[in-house]
Scaffold this motif. Structure first.
Motif, PDB file in Angstrom:
ATOM      1  N   ARG A 122       0.823  -1.213   0.000  1.00  0.00           N
ATOM      2  CA  ARG A 122       0.000   0.000   0.000  1.00  0.00           C
ATOM      3  C   ARG A 122       0.855   1.259   0.000  1.00  0.00           C
ATOM      4  O   ARG A 122       0.513   2.253  -0.641  1.00  0.00           O
ATOM      5  CB  ARG A 122      -0.929   0.007   1.230  1.00  0.00           C
ATOM      6  N   MET A 123       1.966   1.217   0.723  1.00  0.00           N
ATOM      7  CA  MET A 123       2.809   2.404   0.831  1.00  0.00           C
ATOM      8  C   MET A 123       3.561   2.690  -0.464  1.00  0.00           C
ATOM      9  O   MET A 123       3.555   3.818  -0.975  1.00  0.00           O
ATOM     10  CB  MET A 123       3.807   2.231   1.972  1.00  0.00           C
ATOM     11  N   LEU A 124       4.250   1.687  -0.997  1.00  0.00           N
ATOM     12  CA  LEU A 124       5.155   1.914  -2.117  1.00  0.00           C
ATOM     13  C   LEU A 124       4.584   1.526  -3.474  1.00  0.00           C
ATOM     14  O   LEU A 124       5.078   2.006  -4.507  1.00  0.00           O
ATOM     15  CB  LEU A 124       6.473   1.174  -1.879  1.00  0.00           C
ATOM     16  N   GLY A 125       3.580   0.667  -3.498  1.00  0.00           N
ATOM     17  CA  GLY A 125       3.049   0.195  -4.775  1.00  0.00           C
ATOM     18  C   GLY A 125       2.664   1.322  -5.730  1.00  0.00           C
ATOM     19  O   GLY A 125       3.087   1.331  -6.903  1.00  0.00           O
ATOM     20  N   PRO A 126       1.856   2.310  -5.291  1.00  0.00           N
ATOM     21  CA  PRO A 126       1.474   3.392  -6.214  1.00  0.00           C
ATOM     22  C   PRO A 126       2.665   4.209  -6.706  1.00  0.00           C
ATOM     23  O   PRO A 126       2.652   4.714  -7.835  1.00  0.00           O
ATOM     24  CB  PRO A 126       0.526   4.249  -5.359  1.00  0.00           C
TER      25      PRO A 126
END
Length: 521
Positions: A122-126
């Motif tokens: 959730r933190m780095l995926g986007p």
């Protein structure tokens, strides 16, 4: 040296100075670079400093920005310099033989983090999915209206989440927090901090999107490729020559400083208004680094073998321990439990050491100007996570922060960032301006890490300074191609993401002439 006066002079041959010279020479100008040391490269030098046959990177070693940089993409760095991209970008050992690893494969990292894998996603995926937009935003300057506002907003929100005292609320176990904090600490700032989170999240994004590459034969290969291109297009690189006054130089239409902001202001003082000199005097340097290079009889015996998949290892233990160490340095003290950044390139590149032998590069953060040799502190921290390391040491060479400054005057007090990368000094680097590279003196430009977008081996500061000079001093409205002469530019830039066309006209927004549209990478 040519007897013909140059059109442009570059003082300093770090990656930004060389990038500026490449761009100007490709535009058809007569360019001369002056370098005080015997070899060109600045922070991209490789030398034998311990024992014969052991080649050590003097400053930069691993290059997370090499593939993300708009300048290097245009220059075709991957076609000019062979790189190795390890399967793991960085790693962080913990006591008891545990370790957290940021693999280039994003989903492998998510799986390895177990219960915290979904939070990592959730933190780095986007950000990873939009790495080109992250590179554009962070690779120009923050004094801008974002070209990709949703991505910039996402980066900002994540920075806020990880830049304050609530940063631990995101994860359930200590491994992912420690993994992130190791990369946040590259900023040499007290942690947690917004600027440290911004820099670390950017590097963490590239770790999964492109990996953290290392150049074969050392960082000198990057400098050598740029020098070769400068010379091939009629430029000169004069080494072993220190410039102490502009009066020593031949007349030239422009002078670009790949120096610290203070040094540039001092050299150009008689051409600069007092108001600018006062603003430069207020620009603050940061804390220093103390570096040690090791020649080893074998590979580092990490307690956790997964660390051998990465060229970069961050030492210091838990998130809280690393933050405590960095706060100690910010308070002017040497930490008893230091954060140590380690690079082990010879695991992947056999050119760095004799057969069966290895090199290890390591530094720790120290108060500015420190004259304390940190060899024992660094050795002790490596031994903590790699029992038996001491027995492998064949030789070592160290530089204190004070010695780093003596080696390269741009590293004032040992500050390899050429100015503290605080949030304020990232927005105004070194001054708040839509064109911070153009100094308010006739034909003077700042082309070092003291200007936006700041530290790192990316060449972008020099590229932007050269673009500004081409437009303002020479009236050029068409940018030269920087690609290798025998390559098709479109093939080189295969990505479908929007990019500045280096053969087309300079858009005023991309040339940094309007505060609502700063340069695209």
């Amino acid at each position: 040296m040519s007897s013909t006066p140059p059109d442009a002079i570059v003082i300093g041959s770090g990656p930004n100075g060389l990038a500026a010279a490449v761009t100007l020479a490709r535009a058809g100008l007569a360019v001369r670079v002056y370098e005080r040391n015997a070899t060109a490269g600045g922070g991209t030098r490789t030398e034998e400093v311990t024992l014969p046959g052991f080649r050590h990177d003097i400053c930069s070693a691993v290059h997370p920005l090499a593939f993300a940089s708009g300048f290097f993409q245009r220059f075709g760095i991957e076609e000019r310099v062979p790189f190795i991209v390890p399967t793991a970008s960085y790693a962080h050992p913990l006591d008891g033989g545990r370790a957290a690893v940021a693999y280039r494969d994003f989903e492998r990292t998510v799986d390895a983090l177990g219960v915290d894998g979904p939070a990592w996603r959730r933190m780095l995926g986007p950000l990873v999915r939009n790495a080109d937009a992250v590179a554009q935003f962070t690779g120009s300057q923050l004094f801008q209206v974002p070209r990709h506002p949703l991505v910039a907003a996402r980066l900002g929100a994540t920075m806020l989440a990880q830049g304050g005292p609530w940063w631990d609320a995101f994860f359930r176990t200590e491994a992912p927090g420690a993994l992130l904090t190791g990369v946040f600490a590259h900023s040499t700032l007290p942690l947690p901090s917004l600027a440290g989170a911004a820099a670390g999240l950017t590097l963490a994004t590239y770790a999964h999107a492109r990996g953290w590459p290392i150049p074969v034969e050392g960082s000198q290969s990057i400098a050598d490729a740029m020098v070769a291109d400068i010379v091939a297009h009629g430029g000169e690189v004069v080494t072993g020559t220190e410039v102490s006054s502009l009066a020593e130089l031949p007349d030239a239409r422009v002078v670009l400083f790949d120096t610290g902001a203070e040094a540039a202001a001092r050299l150009g003082e008689d051409r600069l208004p007092p108001s600018y000199l006062r603003r430069i005097a207020a620009f603050r340097t940061g804390n220093g680094v103390s570096k040690v290079d090791f020649a080893l009889s074998g590979p580092v015996p990490w307690a956790n073998a997964e660390l051998t998949e990465s060229a970069t290892v961050h030492l210091g233990g838990t998130r809280a321990a690393v933050a405590r160490s960095e706060r100690e340095v910010a308070a002017g003290r040497h930490s008893d439990d230091p954060y140590v950044l380690v690079s082990q390139p010879s695991l992947f590149d056999s050119t760095r050491a004799p057969a069966g032998k290895h090199v290890l590069w390591a530094y720790t953060h120290v108060p500015a100007g420190s004259s304390v040799d940190q060899t024992e502190a660094i050795t002790r921290q490596i031994e903590r996570f790699a029992p038996g390391f001491r027995d492998l040491i064949l030789g070592s060479a160290h530089k204190t922060a004070a010695e780093m400054a003596a080696y390269n005057p741009n590293y004032v007090g040992g500050d390899i960032s050429a100015g503290a990368p605080s949030l304020r000094q990232l927005i105004a680097r070194p001054v708040a301006s839509p064109d911070p590279w153009r100094m308010p003196g006739r034909g003077l430009y700042l082309a070092s890490a003291a200007a936006a977008p700041g530290p790192g081996v990316h060449g972008l500061v020099g590229y932007y300074a050269a673009r500004s000079a081409l437009r303002h001093e020479f009236g050029m409205r068409t940018m030269p191609s920087l690609a290798p002469d025998d390559l098709n530019r479109d093939a080189l830039h295969g990505s479908t993401s929007p990019r500045l066309d280096p053969t087309g006209p300079i858009d005023p927004a991309e040339a940094s002439l309007r505060p609502d549209g700063l340069p695209e990478q």
